[in-house]
Every structure is written in structure tokens, then in C-alpha cells.
Design an enzyme around this catalytic site. Structure first.
Site, PDB file in Angstrom:
ATOM      1  N   ASP A 209      -2.651  -3.902  -4.943  1.00 21.01           N
ATOM      2  CA  ASP A 209      -1.358  -3.880  -5.070  1.00 21.01           C
ATOM      3  C   ASP A 209      -0.457  -5.472  -5.115  1.00 21.01           C
ATOM      4  OD1 ASP A 209       1.147  -2.118  -4.022  1.00 21.01           O
ATOM      5  OD2 ASP A 209       1.085  -3.711  -2.603  1.00 21.01           O
ATOM      6  N   LYS A 213       2.025  -7.083  -8.036  1.00 18.56           N
ATOM      7  CA  LYS A 213       3.462  -7.587  -7.592  1.00 18.56           C
ATOM      8  C   LYS A 213       3.322  -9.107  -7.743  1.00 18.56           C
ATOM      9  CE  LYS A 213       4.184  -4.380  -3.644  1.00 18.56           C
ATOM     10  NZ  LYS A 213       3.931  -3.851  -2.450  1.00 18.56           N
TER      11      LYS A 213
END
Length: 445
Positions: A209, A213
Site C-alpha cells: 500500500d 502511494k
């Protein structure tokens, strides 16, 4: 033109919502509850024309909309909107739906960091071809406004480094390990019980994750296309209570950091380094005070200097706040007949290997307690060109054999990742080193 004037008369801005989970339901509720304010801010009414879901019959009484708006026909829905808001996540079918939406003339607001990190250029190209907007503030840090400042407010500056805590689950886990002394598994279970972690926390704790980003942040910061696959990634599953204690002894904390920076490779090439990994950071650094499931992004720019953006990085309402902010911006463009900024990838800098990045290491060694050991350890550092900053030694006696052992803790000066990794390999092969107990990067100096 007054912001209360719609040049199209009373024709509403039609909004289609893909997904009605935690974030989607919050978006739908805010659209309804703030309808009057949104109309005043945009200059036109906003009409929710449908919500695509997997099952229409599911109880959604907590979502204050007409049940007739729920549909399983997402492909039809995206062709009937001026703005498509996507909060489903994942690569497919989200990619196909967003491309179809843009081909049909709809602007897109999405929170889908995985899709953007894998195939952002395709989406940008589709938006350019259709003359529509692609906004994704909610894809990186929930409610924290970071992408628009990077894309617009800092557009006239040169960003040199972005250092961020962009995953709330891992920050919660590491913070609790630091403050309570609990182990990794225990704190992950606590995060799951509180709703901060999924039943399968792999995407969070293994850094996937955060890597997606980081790719988005680096792309915007350095005007270069960076994909999730370009990001060096290590998760926090190997962080131990001993690592946390070692950080405390240095007055540091352990955080999972996304690090994006302009740097120069060993061959002299200027490029971009993007990495995600756990690291020790001094308690005096602003990021060290980011607690629980909060996020923060620390930006360094040539003219602006150091900036920090802090807030809730996940959750229904915080993420919906970012989605609604994008929706208002895009809707204003529709009313005014314009567009926001598109992709900026003009710099096209090379993505450097992680070996070119510069960091410091905290290394814990189990060695024999006898004369000459420290000299041999120091020689391993000298051979690879790595300078030692501090050395601490703790002597202990094996309870069964009575043999004296030493624990050496060495903190290096800044060096390339390649040189530091070569040093660790040399230490592991040394006859005086019984075990390389732990290795952790030290950042934020």
C-alpha cells in the site's frame, strides 16, 4: 462570473458513484447532507444519478439516498454522468470503467492508488484525449491535502525530497510496539480488532500500500512517471521488540517510511530514488511524533524549505472529505468550461536502483569477546568505504558454557545502500561475527 451562476442554467452536475463501502457510503451521505453548500460553492446543483454496487438487495438503510439509485450495471452508469467517483479499488474492473467513463465525456475522481501506480499514464492519456479531469487526492493520505499542493502550490518550486508515513495500519502497529513493548503479532491483532487492519493485513504490513502511494508522490514531485513496481519495498513483519528497544536506546522510533528523493547515481546520473521500508528516525524529527493510525508527509523544496502535512490518513469520513474536495474542483471546471492540470512527466528522470540511495545503518552483531575482534569488524567497514559514527558494546556470558560474548551495535555515517549492503555481507562472512542480529536503516538526519 459569480460562483452562484451556472452558465448552463439549472442543469445539474451529474455524479455517478462506483462503490458503496465505508468510503462510498460516506461520500453519498455527504453529497446529500451538503447539497446546498455544494451548489453554492460550485455554482450548479449536484445530482447523484446512481451508485454501482455488487448486490442491490443488501441493507443500506444507513445511506440516505433513494434505493432506486443502486445498480449493478456500472458500465451503463458511467455513461450517464459528468463526474464518476470511483472508490471500489483494485485494478479491474475499475480500469475499464474509468476509461469508459472518460471516453463518454465524464471527469474522474478516484481513490484508487493501486490502479494509478500501475497504469496512471493510460488514465492520464484517456483524460487528455477526452478533455476531462483526473483527480485523486484521496489516493495517498486520506483527508490530508498533499497531492494538490504538490501538483499546484509547489508547481513553481523544485521538490528535492518527500519523506512520509502514508499507511495508518503500520504506523499504529509500530507506535504500539514502541509505547507498550508488545510484539508484532500482538499489535497487528489489536489493529484488526479496532478496524485499522484488514483480516489479511499483507498489503499494509508488507508495504505494498505504501509503495503505491510513494509512486504517486514521486511522480508528482519529480515530474517523472514512477510505477509501483519501481519502488524498493520492505515491510514491517520482521521488526522485532529488540529493534524497537534499540531505537529507544538511540532516542529514535521505528516508522515505515516512504522516501522519494532526487539523487545522483554512482555513475553520476541524476535521477529519482523511491523506497519504502522501516527505519529509525530521531524523536526530534517531526515525523517521530505521528502516533496511532495518523499519516504525515514531510516535503523539502528548494525555495519553500521544509513543509509537513499531517492528519487522518484513512477512514470513511476523512477519505470522503478528500473525494468531495476533488469533486468540487472538477465540478467548478465543468461550470467554468475549463480543466485542471494534467500529467506532468516532462522531466522523465531515470529511476535509480536502491543501491544508489544514501542512508545510514544501525547494525547489531553477536561477536566473540576477545582481543582483535573490534579491529576486524572495523576493517570490514573500511574495505567497503563506510564510515562508523558510533559503536556500543555489551558483554554477556553464556549461562550454559560460561563463554563470554559481546553484542556490538554500530551506527554508520551516511553511505550508499550498495556500500552498506556490501558491509553487512562482509560482516556476515567474517569469522569473528557469530551472527548479524539485525540491520535497520536510520533516516531523517
Amino acid at each position: 462570473m459569480s460562483e452562484h451562476t451556472n452558465p448552463l442554467g439549472d442543469k445539474p452536475i451529474r455524479v455517478a458513484l462506483l462503490g458503496c463501502g465505508v468510503v462510498g457510503s460516506a461520500v453519498a451521505r455527504m453529497l446529500v447532507e451538503s447539497a446546498d453548500d455544494l451548489r453554492a460553492r460550485i455554482g450548479a446543483p449536484v445530482e447523484l444519478v446512481g451508485i454501482a454496487v455488487r448486490r442491490v438487495g443488501k441493507d443500506r438503510s444507513d445511506v440516505p439516498v433513494d434505493p432506486a439509485l443502486f445498480t449493478t450495471d456500472a458500465e451503463d452508469l458511467v455513461t450517464r454522468a459528468d463526474i464518476v467517483v470511483e472508490v471500489v479499488g483494485g485494478i479491474d474492473p475499475a480500469r475499464g470503467l474509468l476509461l469508459k467513463a472518460m471516453e463518454s465525456g465524464a471527469s474522474v475522481v478516484t481513490a484508487n492508488k493501486a490502479l494509478l501506480a500501475e497504469d496512471g499514464p493510460t488514465l492520464y492519456a484517456a483524460a487528455d484525449a477526452a478533455g476531462v479531469d483526473l483527480y485523486y487526492e484521496a489516493a495517498v493520505a486520506g483527508a490530508i491535502p498533499i497531492l494538490r499542493p504538490m501538483r499546484e502550490s509547489l508547481a513553481g518550486d523544485d521538490v528535492t525530497k518527500v519523506l512520509g508515513i502514508v499507511n495508518g495500519t503500520t504506523n499504529f502497529v509500530l507506535d504500539k510496539m514502541d509505547t507498550t513493548g508488545a510484539g508484532f503479532e500482538e499489535t497487528v491483532a489489536q489493529a484488526q480488532a479496532l478496524g485499522y487492519a484488514e483480516a489479511d493485513p499483507t498489503a499494509d504490513v508488507e508495504g505494498f500500500d505504501a509503495a503505491a502511494k510513494a509512486a504517486l508522490l514521486a511522480s508528482l514531485a519529480f515530474h517523472t512517471r514512477v510505477k509501483g513496481a519501481d519502488v524498493f519495498r520492505e515491510g514491517i513483519s520482521d521488526v522485532t521488540a529488540a529493534d524497537i528497544a534499540a531505537a529507544k536506546a538511540m532516542d529514535h522510533v521505528v516508522k515505515l517510511l516512504a522516501i522519494c528523493e532526487r539523487t545522483t547515481g554512482q555513475n553520476g546520473t541524476s535521477g529519482v530514488s523511491v523506497r519504502v521500508h522501516p527505519a529509525m528516525i530521531a524523536r526530534t524529527h517531526p515525523l517521530a511524533s505521528v502516533r496511532d493510525a495518523y499519516n504525515a508527509v514531510f516535503v523539502e523544496a528548494s525555495a519553500a524549505g521544509q513543509l509537513m502535512f499531517y492528519g487522518r490518513g484513512a477512514g470513511g469520513d476523512p477519505t470522503a472529505s478528500a473525494v468531495l474536495g476533488d469533486l468540487v474542483a472538477v465540478a467548478r471546471h465543468i461550470v467554468a468550461g475549463g480543466r485542471g492540470p494534467g500529467e506532468s512527466a516532462y522531466a522523465d528522470l531515470p529511476i535509480l536502483d536502491v543501491g544508489d540511495s544514501v542512508t545510514r545503518y544501525h547494525i547489531s552483531l553477536d561477536v566473540e569477546d576477545r582481543p582483535g575482534v573490534l579491529a576486524q569488524v572495523a576493517q570490514a567497514f573500511a574495505d567497503t568505504g563506510v564510515s562508523i559514527e558510533t559503536v556500543r558494546q555489551h558483554i554477556r556470558t553464556n549461562s550454559s558454557s560460561g563463554e563470554a560474548r559481546a553484542n556490538l551495535v554500530i551506527v554508520t555515517h551516511a553511505a550508499t545502500e550498495a556500500a552498506l549492503a556490501a558491509t553487512v555481507d562482509a560482516l556476515a562472512a567474517s569469522e569473528v561475527v557469530a551472527e548479524v542480529v539485525s540491520v535497520m536503516r536510520v533516516e531523517g538526519a
